[in-house]
Structure formats: C-alpha cells, structure tokens
Design an enzyme around this catalytic site. Sequence first.
Site, PDB file in Angstrom:
ATOM      1  N   ASP A   1      72.617  33.244  15.922  1.00 10.56           N
ATOM      2  CA  ASP A   1      73.085  34.581  16.331  1.00 10.56           C
ATOM      3  C   ASP A   1      74.292  35.036  15.505  1.00 10.56           C
ATOM      4  O   ASP A   1      74.977  35.983  15.878  1.00 10.56           O
ATOM      5  CB  ASP A   1      73.391  34.667  17.833  1.00 10.56           C
ATOM      6  CG  ASP A   1      73.542  36.110  18.295  1.00 10.56           C
ATOM      7  OD1 ASP A   1      72.811  36.981  17.783  1.00 10.56           O
ATOM      8  OD2 ASP A   1      74.418  36.390  19.143  1.00 10.56           O
TER       9      ASP A   1
ATOM     10  N   HIS B   1      67.374  33.377  14.414  1.00 13.82           N
ATOM     11  CA  HIS B   1      67.993  34.594  14.971  1.00 13.82           C
ATOM     12  C   HIS B   1      69.389  34.757  14.396  1.00 13.82           C
ATOM     13  O   HIS B   1      70.337  34.062  14.780  1.00 13.82           O
ATOM     14  CB  HIS B   1      68.065  34.549  16.500  1.00 13.82           C
ATOM     15  CG  HIS B   1      68.560  35.841  17.092  1.00 13.82           C
ATOM     16  ND1 HIS B   1      67.711  36.792  17.631  1.00 13.82           N
ATOM     17  CD2 HIS B   1      69.812  36.368  17.195  1.00 13.82           C
ATOM     18  CE1 HIS B   1      68.429  37.829  18.059  1.00 13.82           C
ATOM     19  NE2 HIS B   1      69.708  37.596  17.796  1.00 13.82           N
TER      20      HIS B   1
ATOM     21  N   HIS C   1      71.856  38.026  12.082  1.00 15.34           N
ATOM     22  CA  HIS C   1      71.905  39.440  11.700  1.00 15.34           C
ATOM     23  C   HIS C   1      72.701  39.622  10.410  1.00 15.34           C
ATOM     24  O   HIS C   1      73.490  38.754  10.032  1.00 15.34           O
ATOM     25  CB  HIS C   1      72.622  40.267  12.774  1.00 15.34           C
ATOM     26  CG  HIS C   1      72.150  40.054  14.175  1.00 15.34           C
ATOM     27  ND1 HIS C   1      70.991  40.598  14.663  1.00 15.34           N
ATOM     28  CD2 HIS C   1      72.700  39.364  15.205  1.00 15.34           C
ATOM     29  CE1 HIS C   1      70.844  40.256  15.940  1.00 15.34           C
ATOM     30  NE2 HIS C   1      71.864  39.502  16.290  1.00 15.34           N
TER      31      HIS C   1
HETATM   32  O1  0GZ Z   1      74.409  40.710  23.218  1.00 10.91           O
HETATM   33  C1  0GZ Z   1      74.655  41.426  22.212  1.00 10.91           C
HETATM   34  O2  0GZ Z   1      75.614  42.204  22.155  1.00 10.91           O
HETATM   35  C2  0GZ Z   1      73.731  41.383  21.067  1.00 10.91           C
HETATM   36  C3  0GZ Z   1      73.634  42.491  20.252  1.00 10.91           C
HETATM   37  C4  0GZ Z   1      72.696  42.523  19.268  1.00 10.91           C
HETATM   38  C5  0GZ Z   1      72.477  43.709  18.453  1.00 10.91           C
HETATM   39  O3  0GZ Z   1      73.334  44.602  18.498  1.00 10.91           O
HETATM   40  O4  0GZ Z   1      71.436  43.764  17.794  1.00 10.91           O
HETATM   41  O5  0GZ Z   1      71.904  41.449  19.032  1.00 10.91           O
HETATM   42  C6  0GZ Z   1      72.003  40.317  19.783  1.00 10.91           C
HETATM   43  O6  0GZ Z   1      71.220  39.389  19.509  1.00 10.91           O
HETATM   44  C7  0GZ Z   1      72.935  40.275  20.826  1.00 10.91           C
END
Ligand code: 0GZ
Length: 310
Positions: A263, A37, A39
């Site tokens: 994360d 996980h 991004h």
């Molecule tokens: O808690 C969060 O703000 C968050 C946001 C996002 C996203 O914006 O995709 O992804 C995550 O895993 C956690």
Amino acid sequence: MSKPVSGDFTKTAGWLDWYTGPSKPKFQLPAGAVDAHCHVFGPGAEFPYAPERKYTPCDASKHELYALRDHLGFARNVVVQATCHGADNRAMVDACLSSGGKARGVATVKRSVTDEELQQLHAAGVRGVRFNFVKRLVDFTPKDELMEIAARIGKLGWHVVIYFEAVDLPELWDFFTALPTTVVVDHMGRPDVSKPIDGPEFELFLKFMREHPNVWSKVSCPERLSVTGPKALNGEQAAYQDVVPFARKVVEEFPDRVLWGTDWPHPNLKDHMPDDGLLVDFIPQIAPTAELQQKLLVTNPMKLYWPEEV
Ligand SMILES: O=C(O)c1cc(C(=O)O)oc(=O)c1
C-alpha cells in the site's frame, strides 16, 4: 530515497509523507514476489492531481516506487489507480509502461471510456478496474454504470477491485455478488479489528468469500486497520498484533485467493507512517508456512496479473 515533495500542489493539512530510509526486511521474500497493491502519486508537476480529488498527497513517483521494490526484494508491482488521480490513469499507465514489464495496473474508468481506450490500457498492462465505495475518498457512482463497466472489462479478461468499509457490506452485498468477473477486495474489506473475529461483521465477510469462489482478498494494510499496534517502526518484529488473527484466518481458509501489497505510499494515514521493511516482516505472522507465502506472494498474483507466464 529523496525527500517527498508535492510540486505546485499544497498537501492536505496533516498529510504524512512516506517513510524515507526503510529497513531491509529480515523476512526473505520468495523469488518472484509481487507487491500487489501500491500506488504512484504524480509527480503533480507532470501528472496533475484530479480536480475532484478528496485529498492532495505528497508526490510518490514511479522511480521511488521501483527503488522501494528493489530495496524490499520484490520482483514486480501491481500499481492501483489512486483516487487523487480520479479517472485520469496517466501516472499509473506511465509507471506500468516504464517498468520493463515488471508492473501491471488497475485503472479507474468511467462509463464514457471507449473500447479503444480500454485496449490501450490493456496494452499498457492494466488488468482490472477499481470500484470505490469509501465515502471519504470518492463521490457516488450509480451501480448500473459500474455494472455496465464490469461487463465490458470482463470481456478483456480483467477483474474488478472493490474498496469498501465492513459496515457497508450488507448494503453492497447484492451488487458485489452480481458482478460477473473475478472480484478482489481491498484491505480485507476493512474489518473493525476491535470487534470479535467470530462476530457478525467479520463472519459476513468470510461468508462472502466462502459462498463466492470468484471473490479474492488483499490481506494488506495492517497499519490502517490496527487499533492497538505496536507500529511497524523502530525494528518492531511483532507489529499490529490485533490484525494478525483476522488476516491469518483469511490466508489459511482461502490460500488460493489472497494477495498482499505494501500500500505504499500509504495515502491518508493519520497516526504514523510505517517502515515498509517492517511491513514485509509482518507477512510471516499471517502466512506462517513457506507454502502459504509462495501462494500469497507469487502464485496468486501471477495468476491474476501475469497469467500468460504461469
Ligand atoms: O484508505 C485510504 O485512504 C486509501 C486510499 C486510496 C486511494 O486514494 O486510492 O487507496 C487505498 O488503497 C487506501
């Protein structure tokens, strides 16, 4: 690593940038470990943030993600579509395509997505779609639309990733338990770890997993869930003590249905930005044996994202 920037975009006020110069983990990850996980954000100049986004991050490119992967000792990444890119999957797809097979993805799609577009996403390495129910991140999507998408992606062998807050599980229960695919819960369903571990809220989450063998969980984000800390900074080897019993319970009871991820770049943290090396050092607190670590970090993510190699 270089300093984070944001292209032509103005970051959300109070935005915390990812931590530069993470430490080398003391915990040695097993060979083939997957960060399941994480991004990418933009870069905004190349992959603009979506007009409907609820926050504007600093850029966090595939190059920085892959440098972090190598630094921490991971072999692969699962890049999860971030809500700041809406249903425009180009940055995530580009990251997967340029990873030399070391990254797979989770997309966000709308009902209007064509079969051809789904096929293209599959060819790029996408193996799941994300349904988000966290109100500060997305606008509401009707459940019939999501169910229709789930049925279509199920035919490709993909799964559904769900992100929600623990207090919303009762209301979402019927929808979640009707999903026809494997279902992966982000960040353990965001328990309130200041409540008792054997209280009704976390018990409902455990019941969700016990009664539904298609439900998996990411035991990620202690830095988001912790109330007491201590923070994963300054060499702290016993970080986020209040999260440990919750995550360890899930790992020990469902060892074959758990995933872990950094994360990175940690969207929307308000309090501190963790040292990602110390986040890796958190893992043995929740998966205390080599067997549990192997399942959490290698066997399980490989089964879900690289089944052809298992
Ligand atoms: O808690 C969060 O703000 C968050 C946001 C996002 C996203 O914006 O995709 O992804 C995550 O895993 C956690």
